[in-house]
Design an enzyme around this catalytic site. Structure first.
Site, mmCIF file in Angstrom:
data_model
loop_
_atom_site.group_PDB
_atom_site.id
_atom_site.type_symbol
_atom_site.label_atom_id
_atom_site.label_comp_id
_atom_site.label_asym_id
_atom_site.label_seq_id
_atom_site.Cartn_x
_atom_site.Cartn_y
_atom_site.Cartn_z
ATOM 1 N N SER A 232 16.012 14.884 1.965
ATOM 2 C CA SER A 232 17.059 13.898 2.197
ATOM 3 C C SER A 232 16.496 12.611 2.811
ATOM 4 C CB SER A 232 18.116 14.455 3.159
ATOM 5 O OG SER A 232 19.107 13.480 3.410
ATOM 6 N N ARG B 275 0.829 -1.216 0.000
ATOM 7 C CA ARG B 275 0.000 0.000 0.000
ATOM 8 C C ARG B 275 0.862 1.265 0.000
ATOM 9 N NH1 ARG B 275 -2.582 -3.820 -0.924
ATOM 10 N NH2 ARG B 275 -4.725 -4.293 -0.296
ATOM 11 N N GLU C 207 1.957 1.817 -3.472
ATOM 12 C CA GLU C 207 0.825 2.325 -4.247
ATOM 13 C C GLU C 207 0.669 3.825 -4.006
ATOM 14 O OE1 GLU C 207 -2.779 -0.237 -4.658
ATOM 15 O OE2 GLU C 207 -3.771 1.455 -3.692
#
Lengths: 146, 146, 146, 146, 146, 146, 146, 146, 146, 146
Positions: A113, A87, A90
């Site tokens: 960073s 997830r 995604e």
């Protein structure tokens, strides 16, 4: 003894003692995320913290030295399949360009960073069901022009 | 007219007018992250919000309908190369297992939803240099057992 | 002891005793699909169910604890080659866009959950030859707009 | 004129007229899933059905012939990224071996056909929130031994 | 004992006894192709045939049960490099679309089954040099329309 | 004019005239498989045959020269997804090692040529349903030892 | 004993005795290239030559039989990284189309056989520095037209 | 005008005039392999040679400058499928390690240069059928040790 | 004993003795980069240097011979994930075409050799924070034209 | 107008005017590497420098704004094939682990920044032939521990 073997020892001790990551992190006085990642072999732990961990979990002395070594961070470049981890990829797929647009609108041509970086994971109660809240913070770095 | 064409129109209007994502989001009364992602074609915008956006940026009427359509979220499964986006994938590679350990320690066998989800991006001043702070929040979902 | 070792023990006991998945599922009072998937290491079994399974198949006590652990769901992202499994991927390739069209026509912009989810497999007699019927059911989840 | 062009014409007419897939399927007297898949170019429609569709949506005559042609079913072998479609691949990844175990336990060494096959998609009300129910049915085929 | 171990036993006995696949196939009264493929672990052998094989080659009794189990047919999705096998993939690359054109011209929208299937390999003398003749036969299956 | 354009012209003429591949092959006095593959751009047609084809289908004169050119045989190294073509790759995956075992048992260390090669496709009536029969024939070539 | 084990034995004996490939090839009366490739497991050695090799290097008797077996030629389809081998793939990448143009200009539609094939490697002194000269020779094969 | 356009012009002129690569190479006084590769855009041609080529084939003046430009040598890292080219990759797969063994046995730790390199292609008559002979020559380079 | 085993011995001795790469390089009188790369198995060390190393670190005598062997340089063609190494690939991705433009502007059509090559790594103090300076030097090689 | 179009304009002007990268860099008072990379679209140029470039090369005014925009740095994750660029990847493959060992030996657990970074390319005369010298310099960044 290498980092993988130390991780396995920690997981085994964690299962036996029933200690949570939260408890381990508190014992050594570092954050949950950093503590967990160093125990999983993805970060080097300061030597003094590593030694407290060794005492807390009853690990062999050498484990402290191994936890403090600089890891080679190897991870698959294929997207992981476990739904809990997938997830997040995604989210990156859907919001990656959005993150770039907003970070560079706020800071100019540069990046957040991943080295001077910290992260926090919380579970927050909410009327329609508990939510997981993940907070990432990294130093803004500008591209050099020379 | 499709979502890609609308995104190009928005980017062009944005460049011409000098409006920021922050200003556009404020104009339609939604968050910066959601507004940007919908303008980039990765989310469907509520129709009334889409119509305000059309007026704000002076887009053709049809663009409002297109912004409200349900997108097919297509993104490369290869890790992106732009350093600003790549760093987030590096973070996922380094901390993916850590996230799973901590989320499931706090909530049991389950995941953080990427559907019932929201996100925020901020730049925060800090003595050693400004930091970017990204906050993600998603509903915790338990696996069904039947 | 890990999930892979428990799966091998179960397969070995299953072969020796001749018990079917249907019989095992009935013994613990859960569905065939969920029982099989948990025995194959892809789901966590409620602890009490796991203990009944241990007794039913004569497994060592520790296996109950392992069956109840939260698995990391790892599967190849390459399409499997076994014809019995491949056909389902072929169906997804042919009907994937159709599923999206119909689910979103019926429910709006959203998805069928794979977490709050259950499934059933049956063999049904039919004049021109028996048919396999697979029924999937998942909660409809709407995308958040914020 | 090819299948892709006919699909685009249908999508355009669908948007203009506001007809749903359900309505189109009813008009030609076929199922929602098959009708949608044929309109998306993934199945050949019987010529008489195709001609009714042409009349219903006001397409050019030639479109009927194209809809009846045998398609070359091309789909990416990479797992799709759209969350609504991805979840089905996740289900296959988690339950693929389970499906094989149960189908072959019920039918012997063989497969569920993806050719002599039909499918249904429904939204079903449920106290804790609506559910999507997908039902697949395919002829059981035994491996030949010779 | 698993299929891989049985294959290795068969290969070892084959080398020791000097029996050909042709002789083994004749001994159990099945075809050369099917017998070889089942011995290589890619098909399930009828139990009575497996028992004859066990006797013929002097294998342990359990091997008969293993030969009769339903295999999971796993093969690399990369094209194999051995020239003798590669040439068949080259043929498929060159003639794949031709096969589809001719099969569907003769039978309508459908496929040649790879499940209800048999195959034969022969060496045939020929003036300009011996030829290998491979004959495949599979049931024609029409796509369902519903 | 290139081979792709000639293929498109042939497909268009074929659709218009209703000629089958069988009829085209008969017209030029070559086999169905070779004729189809050359029309699809995967083989070079003898110039005199190409000229008959040009006349038969009413193509421009230049098409004859193009059909006779030596093609660069480009095909995807990924397995094709169309079920009618995929099944042949599945057969190769399941029976590839079997083919090598039997060819080299019959001919020694060597291969079946894919260059000095021919193929035939037939539909054969059969009580339980028509069958597709594919016959391949290639010269046996021995590895050189020097 | 398999080909890999025999290769390792040969390499070990080669290191101990200090014999070069040139010396081994001369001992069995075959070419350097073929001898080396058969010792590395990529070709089958004639049985009598294999037996001389066994005597020459003091290998166990069974090694002769293994060297004479027909190998399955497995090599990675990824381009190798060792610079000495990579350069040849770079040459193929740069000159592949050139080779096809010139071979077919000289011989018509066909290929250079990799089966009826031999190769030679030499180091040749040259004023500006020694050169490596690789000579490949393979039978020209014409495509069949039928 | 770029290298791809010049290559297309050359191919078109070559087809029209019937000139072979051999004739073109002779006209400009360079080798067949180098001439062909430069015409295909994979090498830079000396400017004076390029100007002769332009005159010989009647190309526009600018083509000479383009032929002399330094190319970016882009080629697919996937193995090509055309059988005439594929066979060379098969040879590299089978004999790659053999080449390294023999080159380094003759020259020490180093490589054959692909930059200071030349190649020749010939068709040679032979009793059992013509052979293609490819001769590669590259400078031997030793690894630096510092 | 092979190069991998020697590398492991060196790493173990390095950890025990606390010697740095700098100290090891100085002991054998070679550069840090070359010494490290040879110890990691990516270069062959001159035999006399290897013998000093063996003495310095107290390794078994055979290790000297192994360090002097010609390595097969195998590295993943996937970009490595460790951030310290990844950054160099990112630099190559961003500046690869720039390097080609400037090298060929300065030297003509050719390359920088990776064989006749050396490299240096330094840490340099700097007001805004220390910098890492990497200096690469390789012989310029011109493409042959023949 | 986008960065790709500006790059093409620059290349075209560069060819026409015969200006080198060195001359262009000098004209705007920036380094050769940075100037070239910004002209190729891989870095954002300071607006005032971009305007000088526009005047120097006679580009349209808008090009200055485009050169100053923040680029999305997209590069293939496959290793490039052009020999001049490939050699640098080969160097990274051979020396990647060496770089990590030496950087972290000198600076502790951390990386060389690719953002706060600069680079230089020179051709240096040398008795045995000119050498290319590439010098990279990046800020050392330590991993955060929290």
């Amino acid at each position: 003894m290498n980092k993988l073997e130390v991780t396995e020892m920690i997981m085994e001790r964690k299962r036996t003692t029933g200690m949570t990551w939260a408890a381990i992190a508190e014992a050594i006085g570092m954050s949950e995320v950093f503590t967990t990642s160093a125990c999983l072999g993805m970060n080097s732990m300061p030597r003094d913290k590593a030694d407290i961990l060794v005492t807390t979990l009853g690990l062999p002395q050498e484990a402290g030295m191994v936890l403090a070594e600089y890891p080679t961070k190897i991870f698959a470049q294929q997207i992981p399949t476990d739904p809990c981890i997938y997830r997040f990829y995604e989210i990156m797929g859907v919001y990656g360009d959005t993150l770039k647009e907003l970070i560079q609108e706020k800071g100019g041509d540069g990046i957040m960073s991943a080295i001077d970086f910290d992260m926090k994971v919380e579970k927050v109660p909410y009327p329609k069901g508990d939510r997981i809240v993940v907070t990432m913070s990294g130093k803004f770095l500008s591209y050099n022009q020379w």
